[in-house]
Write a protein that holds these residues in place. Structure first.
Motif, PDB file in Angstrom:
ATOM      1  N   VAL A   1       0.851  -1.178   0.000  1.00 33.79           N
ATOM      2  CA  VAL A   1       0.000   0.000   0.000  1.00 33.79           C
ATOM      3  C   VAL A   1       0.893   1.236   0.000  1.00 33.79           C
ATOM      4  O   VAL A   1       2.078   1.165   0.334  1.00 33.79           O
ATOM      5  N   LYS A   2       0.323   2.363  -0.375  1.00 33.73           N
ATOM      6  CA  LYS A   2       1.068   3.614  -0.388  1.00 33.73           C
ATOM      7  C   LYS A   2       0.355   4.607   0.517  1.00 33.73           C
ATOM      8  O   LYS A   2      -0.837   4.853   0.360  1.00 33.73           O
ATOM      9  N   LEU A   3       1.101   5.166   1.479  1.00 30.10           N
ATOM     10  CA  LEU A   3       0.537   6.096   2.444  1.00 30.10           C
ATOM     11  C   LEU A   3       1.444   7.308   2.557  1.00 30.10           C
ATOM     12  O   LEU A   3       2.599   7.184   2.965  1.00 30.10           O
TER      13      LEU A   3
ATOM     14  N   THR B   1      -4.379  -3.290   7.177  1.00 31.39           N
ATOM     15  CA  THR B   1      -4.906  -2.760   5.930  1.00 31.39           C
ATOM     16  C   THR B   1      -4.832  -1.232   5.939  1.00 31.39           C
ATOM     17  O   THR B   1      -4.608  -0.626   6.986  1.00 31.39           O
ATOM     18  N   LEU B   2      -5.033  -0.650   4.774  1.00 29.06           N
ATOM     19  CA  LEU B   2      -5.078   0.804   4.645  1.00 29.06           C
ATOM     20  C   LEU B   2      -6.531   1.223   4.548  1.00 29.06           C
ATOM     21  O   LEU B   2      -7.226   0.862   3.596  1.00 29.06           O
TER      22      LEU B   2
ATOM     23  N   ALA C   1      -6.691   8.774   5.345  1.00 23.71           N
ATOM     24  CA  ALA C   1      -5.992   7.526   5.033  1.00 23.71           C
ATOM     25  C   ALA C   1      -5.099   7.150   6.207  1.00 23.71           C
ATOM     26  O   ALA C   1      -4.336   7.968   6.713  1.00 23.71           O
TER      27      ALA C   1
ATOM     28  N   PRO D   1      -8.170   4.795   1.733  1.00 25.19           N
ATOM     29  CA  PRO D   1      -6.911   5.020   1.009  1.00 25.19           C
ATOM     30  C   PRO D   1      -6.880   6.271   0.154  1.00 25.19           C
ATOM     31  O   PRO D   1      -5.809   6.846  -0.065  1.00 25.19           O
ATOM     32  N   HIS D   2      -8.026   6.718  -0.343  1.00 21.33           N
ATOM     33  CA  HIS D   2      -8.057   7.894  -1.218  1.00 21.33           C
ATOM     34  C   HIS D   2      -8.693   9.108  -0.535  1.00 21.33           C
ATOM     35  O   HIS D   2      -8.939  10.126  -1.192  1.00 21.33           O
TER      36      HIS D   2
END
Length: 270
Positions: free
Chosen positions: A67-69, A95-96, A104, A99-100
């Protein structure tokens, strides 16, 4: 990869299959020429992230679970592996959430082996992983949802707002709440009383977290805080109180009372 550095596991040798039946595109992607084998040999990309240590290969998670955070690429498996080393955790999944969206954040789901303390688990993760990999919330479940083949069904994990999180958790509202505006006396509290400092720090937390009612003993991470939140709070404290609070203070004592005490210690040390 060098020992200790994560990478994707590829397997070669006589046991490698010819490919996926009826899926030529996936076969071309996952089965590649073996640069270390005989001519015509192939290696297979498992999609597993591992690193090599003194005891062999350590499984870190799936490549497709990354994932990208806030600009950081994160492998949830690394966080899950750390959580699983805590004696109160039987199983862990990360989990994220959202996310958007504007909130987030990483959410840790745990099946407990003993009573779970969310702050203790976050501190356990922060001992070995960077701040941006510390879960903002911890959700306790009796059991994990599974797919028909017995694997964790991440898509079936409940949203954090649908279950009781570990510890008091408040959510940011859809529209910014009206924070208590810091008074001139509070902003002048660089040489003032502890009560004035507490008022100023509380006002800063209200502004950044967009919550209008925060207890001085409430955990920053239970309120939805994360590493970016900490940076924003620290910058405002420096501007209003003239004190540089190290970021690790927020992980060690993530409450208003803890931060105010740290500010008092920093002033005395001047």
């Amino acid at each position: 990869m060098p020992d200790g550095i994560a990478g994707e596991l590829w397997i070669g040798g006589l046991g490698v299959a010819h490919g996926y039946r009826g899926r030529s595109g996936l076969t071309a992607d996952r089965f590649r020429p073996d640069p270390f084998g005989a001519p015509g040999a192939r290696i297979y990309g498992t999609g597993d992230r591992v690193r090599r240590g003194p005891d062999g290969l350590e499984f870190l998670g799936r490549v497709d679970n990354q994932v990208k955070l806030r600009g950081h690429r994160i492998e949830p498996g690394e966080i899950e592996a750390r959580l699983a080393t805590h004696p109160t955790v039987a199983q862990a999944a990360v989990t994220l959430a959202d996310p958007h969206g504007p909130r987030a954040r990483l959410v840790a789901y745990v099946v407990p082996a003993a009573p779970v303390d969310a702050g203790e688990l976050r501190a356990h993760v922060a001992q070995v992983l960077p701040g941006y990999m510390v879960p903002a919330e911890v959700v306790v479940l009796e059991r994990f949802p599974l797919t028909p083949n017995g694997k964790l069904d991440r898509a079936a994990l409940p949203a954090p707002t649908d279950v009781q999180a570990s510890g008091p958790t408040k959510r940011a509202t859809d529209t910014p709440a009206r924070p208590a505006a810091p008074t001139a006396d509070a902003d002048a509290s660089v040489a003032g009383t502890g009560d004035q400092t507490t008022n100023t720090v509380t006002a800063i937390w209200q502004e950044v977290l967009r919550i209008d009612d925060i207890g001085t003993d409430e955990d920053l991470f239970d309120l939805g805080g994360h590493s970016l939140t900490i940076t924003q709070i620290a910058v405002r404290i420096r501007k209003r109180l003239g004190v540089d609070v190290p970021l690790d203070v927020f992980f060690d004592t993530p409450t208003i009372d803890g931060v105010v005490a740290a500010i008092a210690d920093l002033r005395e040390a001047r």
